[in-house]
Design a protein around this motif. Sequence first.
Motif, short mmCIF file in Angstrom:
data_model
loop_
_atom_site.label_atom_id
_atom_site.label_comp_id
_atom_site.label_asym_id
_atom_site.label_seq_id
_atom_site.Cartn_x
_atom_site.Cartn_y
_atom_site.Cartn_z
N ASP B 114 -2.07 -11.92 5.14
CA ASP B 114 -0.86 -11.37 6.05
C ASP B 114 -0.08 -10.76 4.98
OD1 ASP B 114 -2.69 -11.34 8.38
OD2 ASP B 114 -1.47 -12.96 8.82
N ASN B 115 0.41 -11.77 4.16
CA ASN B 115 1.75 -12.42 3.20
C ASN B 115 1.56 -10.60 2.37
OD1 ASN B 115 2.67 -13.87 3.44
ND2 ASN B 115 1.43 -15.07 2.08
N LYS B 116 -0.05 -10.47 2.19
CA LYS B 116 -0.50 -8.92 1.63
C LYS B 116 0.30 -8.00 1.80
CE LYS B 116 -2.92 -10.89 -2.55
NZ LYS B 116 -4.45 -10.37 -3.09
N LYS B 117 0.31 -7.93 2.94
CA LYS B 117 0.04 -6.70 3.79
C LYS B 117 1.85 -6.49 3.50
CE LYS B 117 -3.80 -5.51 7.36
NZ LYS B 117 -4.62 -6.58 7.37
N GLN B 118 2.27 -7.65 3.71
CA GLN B 118 3.69 -7.79 4.40
C GLN B 118 4.16 -6.77 3.05
OE1 GLN B 118 4.95 -11.41 5.16
NE2 GLN B 118 4.16 -11.06 7.71
N GLU B 119 3.75 -7.07 1.68
CA GLU B 119 4.14 -7.15 0.61
C GLU B 119 4.13 -5.45 0.32
OE1 GLU B 119 2.72 -9.21 -1.92
OE2 GLU B 119 3.66 -11.04 -1.71
N GLU B 120 2.57 -5.46 0.82
CA GLU B 120 2.47 -4.08 0.96
C GLU B 120 2.94 -3.10 1.09
OE1 GLU B 120 0.34 -2.38 -1.18
OE2 GLU B 120 0.47 -0.28 -0.35
N GLU B 121 3.86 -3.37 2.65
CA GLU B 121 4.48 -3.10 3.55
C GLU B 121 5.49 -2.52 2.72
OE1 GLU B 121 4.97 -4.74 7.33
OE2 GLU B 121 3.06 -3.79 7.77
N ALA B 122 6.71 -3.61 1.96
CA ALA B 122 7.98 -3.85 1.84
C ALA B 122 7.76 -2.80 0.36
CB ALA B 122 8.35 -5.43 0.80
N GLN B 124 5.72 -0.36 0.62
CA GLN B 124 5.78 1.60 0.60
C GLN B 124 7.27 1.78 1.38
OE1 GLN B 124 2.68 1.65 2.91
NE2 GLN B 124 1.74 3.12 1.35
N ASN B 125 7.83 1.06 1.66
CA ASN B 125 9.56 1.17 2.53
C ASN B 125 9.93 1.41 1.01
OD1 ASN B 125 8.91 1.02 4.91
ND2 ASN B 125 9.10 -1.21 4.85
N LYS B 126 10.24 0.45 -0.24
CA LYS B 126 11.08 0.21 -1.44
C LYS B 126 10.90 1.77 -1.60
CE LYS B 126 14.04 -0.75 -4.15
NZ LYS B 126 14.77 -1.81 -3.82
N LEU B 127 9.57 2.31 -2.03
CA LEU B 127 9.14 3.16 -1.82
C LEU B 127 10.20 4.69 -1.61
CD1 LEU B 127 5.50 3.51 -3.91
CD2 LEU B 127 8.17 2.80 -5.11
N THR B 128 9.62 4.52 -0.59
CA THR B 128 10.10 5.63 0.11
C THR B 128 11.82 6.14 0.19
OG1 THR B 128 8.96 4.72 1.72
CG2 THR B 128 9.20 6.53 2.61
N THR B 129 12.15 4.63 0.36
CA THR B 129 14.00 4.80 0.49
C THR B 129 13.68 5.55 -1.48
OG1 THR B 129 13.41 2.36 0.45
CG2 THR B 129 15.55 3.19 0.58
N ILE B 130 13.02 4.62 -2.03
CA ILE B 130 13.54 5.77 -3.86
C ILE B 130 13.20 7.57 -3.97
CG2 ILE B 130 12.87 5.69 -6.25
CD1 ILE B 130 12.36 2.57 -5.99
N LEU B 131 12.93 7.29 -2.91
CA LEU B 131 11.93 8.88 -2.24
C LEU B 131 12.82 10.18 -1.61
CD1 LEU B 131 9.48 10.41 -3.54
CD2 LEU B 131 9.06 10.33 -0.58
N GLU B 132 13.86 8.98 -1.05
CA GLU B 132 14.51 9.58 -0.16
C GLU B 132 15.88 9.68 -1.09
OE1 GLU B 132 14.98 7.65 3.15
OE2 GLU B 132 13.12 7.96 4.14
N ALA B 133 16.33 8.88 -1.98
CA ALA B 133 18.10 8.76 -3.13
C ALA B 133 17.57 9.95 -3.55
CB ALA B 133 17.58 7.63 -3.13
N ARG B 146 1.71 2.36 -8.01
CA ARG B 146 3.20 1.64 -8.23
C ARG B 146 3.63 1.29 -7.56
NH1 ARG B 146 4.72 7.14 -9.65
NH2 ARG B 146 3.55 7.66 -11.21
N SER B 147 4.81 0.04 -7.89
CA SER B 147 5.95 -0.71 -7.57
C SER B 147 7.19 -1.18 -8.69
CB SER B 147 5.27 -1.98 -6.83
OG SER B 147 4.71 -3.18 -8.57
N LEU B 148 8.20 -0.89 -7.85
CA LEU B 148 9.33 -1.02 -8.76
C LEU B 148 9.51 -2.33 -8.85
CD1 LEU B 148 11.80 0.82 -8.83
CD2 LEU B 148 12.71 -0.70 -6.74
#
Lengths: 201, 697
Positions: B114-122, B124-133, B146-148
């Motif tokens: 579960d933790n991992k899934k959460q981390e994975e979501e985080a 992807q969210n992070k990358l998406t924000t970068i993508l938007e910015a 890839r992860s930040l």
Amino acid sequence: MSKKPVTQPALHKVIMVGSGGVGKSALTLQFMYDEFVEDYEPTKADSYRKKILLDGEEVQIDILDTAGQEDYAAIRDNYFRSGEGFLCIFSITEDESFQATQDFREQILRVKNDENIPFLLVGNKCDLEERRKVSYQEASDRAKQWGVTYVETSAKTREHVDKVFFDLMREIRARKMEENKTNNGRGKDKNKRKKLKCVIL
Amino acid sequence: MDPTLKLFVSTDFNPDKYVRELSQNCIGGPELVRLRNKVQSLSEETSGKLKRNVYQNYIQFIETAKEISHLESEMYQLSHLLSEQRSLLNSLSNTSVLGDDKPVAVEVVVNSEDNKKQEEEARQNKLTTILEAVEGCSNLLEVSTRSLMHEGDLLELDPMENTPLKRIHGYLFNDGVMLAAWNSNRRGPIRYKFEAFYELGSLAVVNVRDLGNIKYAFKLLAFPDTRLFQSTSNSTKKEWLEKFDQAKKARLTQDQIKRESFAEKSPSRSVSIESPSLNPFEEAEEEVASHPEWLMETPEELDVYVAQRHFEDALTLLHKAQEYFKNYLPHHHQPDHTVLDLKRKVEQRHLAVTEVLMKELEVSPDKSLQGGLRAARRPVGLLNQLGRSTQSCKLFLKLCSSIMRTHCKRVKREGSVIVYIQHLSSAVFTNMCHMTEEFLRAFPNSPSCSSAFIVWASTELSIFTTHFIKQVFITQTTLSTLTECVVLARSQCERLCAYGIDFCYQLDGAFRTPLTRAIRDARDKVTDAIKLRSLEDTWIPTNLKSKSGLARCLQEHAKMDLLLDNYVTGDCWLQLTNNTLSFTKLFLNLLEDCLKLQTSELLYTIDEVLFDILDAQVKYIGQSLRSEKQVEQRQFITKNVDFVLITLISLAQKKYSTVVGFESFGLKRLVKENTALLHGVTPTSRQITKYSSNEYL
């Protein structure tokens, strides 16, 4: 750079190469700040810049003090590419470091694709004569074979420290002048170093 | 007998009381003497029984030790089999269709899923924000792993002039660095414009230590670009450099893992790439950085060490890694994938090192034994450190055996048996001593190994004794040669006592039967000789022809501690027959040999043999005496009897008791039985009775 009229004095880029612990940083620090650092801490990659008077002309020296070991060959190549002249250091008290200079030389020649790249073979720690493992003859033979100068230095006693940097810079300067001539003369095909300069400009 | 024994055995037996009662009940000395004899015989019997029991126990002990070492080796084989099975299962689970190391991790990390899934979501969210910015970096999500790792604002400077160029926002990912320029006319969420992406693998980061008045700067060398950046403070610059370093190292180890896993199970790779959430590497990355670098490199380093045969270094590293795992696991209840993976790898290397070391010790025909045991020291010591002392002990002993074989083979059978035995026993026992030394050095505090060693040494000894018996105990060998050989072997065997290993008993035990036979054979030979000579005996004094001859003869016998001056008559006559003299010589030689050979177990045989031989001679003399009628001749014969029964036997008894500690019963009985021979004919002043009393009892 020298062909461009700039506000800054000419910049000569020197790269320190050699195995770990031979005294690359010690030589650099001695040259830069006249101090000898006794305790050893492996360098990652440090750069220094200093204004100096080279035969009455004010120039800048940019020293890239590299890591003795670099995991990625591509990264090491990038260091070498950025240099205009090389001080290839080994410790006269350690034969392995002397043997390693062969590899460094080959890598540099491969990257720079230039047999006449300004290059000095430097045998450091010559104050430790009693622990000498590499004879002067052996080292100067290798230097002769490469067509470069061999100098023995001591970062501790400052012996020949200025000499190696100044000699190398003179070589770099001479080299640049020669290149300018040929370039002005007949727009020679651009080698890799040329390309690098273009981007900077 | 029985009631007395019962009395002794009973728990409340009081010796003082018993003696008091006895002395009260008994009347007179003879009664007491009788009782004393009874007690004495009882004690003798008990000590005999005790001896037998000890011997039986000893044999039982040896057999038990053998059995134990046998069992031990079986256990080892079992454990080896089990570990093999385990590694097989591991590799099987690794190659399963689910791909990667997932199955191994599944059981252990179910909870962290579960933790991992959460981390994975985080992530992807992070990358998406970068993508938007950032404008123009749509391919950012293409690489699933890839992860930040770090981001921040930087000021780019001109690498030549050091003048500010523009503001940059830097993103450090685990595989590279992205530079984005500030967008001057901001629209909506897009703040930056994509500028460049540099792969970590070819990006050189240079810490700018000194650039005149420019502080907090660092350079990125990515051919053909050289870019100079200035950060806001020393700490932010340090952070950037550290993050670069971490990312690089993590990537390096990851590359290695990939390379390995690629080699191991390339077909399953593609599966995991399609389902990014299943890839274990993403989660591992954060943790990868939290492990020391040396740990990540441990498996490879170990391989290198083993290949270069730097076993000591390998061992140190192995221990270091194991120590790390031991300390790490309790603190982290859910061990992450990297640790498990590393642990598994390190364990495999552990086995590999053990195997290589065992190979090193193994005896094979193509391997030279030149280095001997000294060469074995290193692998043995290392195996002991690896906790495989029993295996190393087994191999060590095997090696010892084969060294022993070669050394024994080298001893050539040339010249006399004695020389051969001398060389052979010296070779065997010198090697044994040497091996014991080596053994004690290699396994100083290991009882199980020590018992294995004792068993080994015992086996080696029996091999030696068997060979010895085959070589020495043959009919052609005379008793004296045989004696010399046995004495040689015994003295060599005693060298082992210095190490606390006493095999003399085993040696004597092995020789007992053949020795008994050999002594009896010698007796038969001597009695045959006596019979033969008796037929030719003419009963005349010995004529030694001249004074010097007589002197020589006297001297010769004096050397044997026999003074014959009383028997001299005239210039060159000796009042003893030639037969008596040669018998004396024969008997004394035999006695000498027997005494050299004597052990308490052989004593009975020796006694019996001595008695038989003397008995034969005395009987013969007695017969001659009976058939002789002339007084003078009778006197002469009596003189010979006297010589044999008194002089010779007392000498023999003296020799016997100095070696054994008491006089021979057999000889005493002989004297007693034959006193009549002396008495009947010559009632002289001689006191024979003195010998008939049981002095030593």
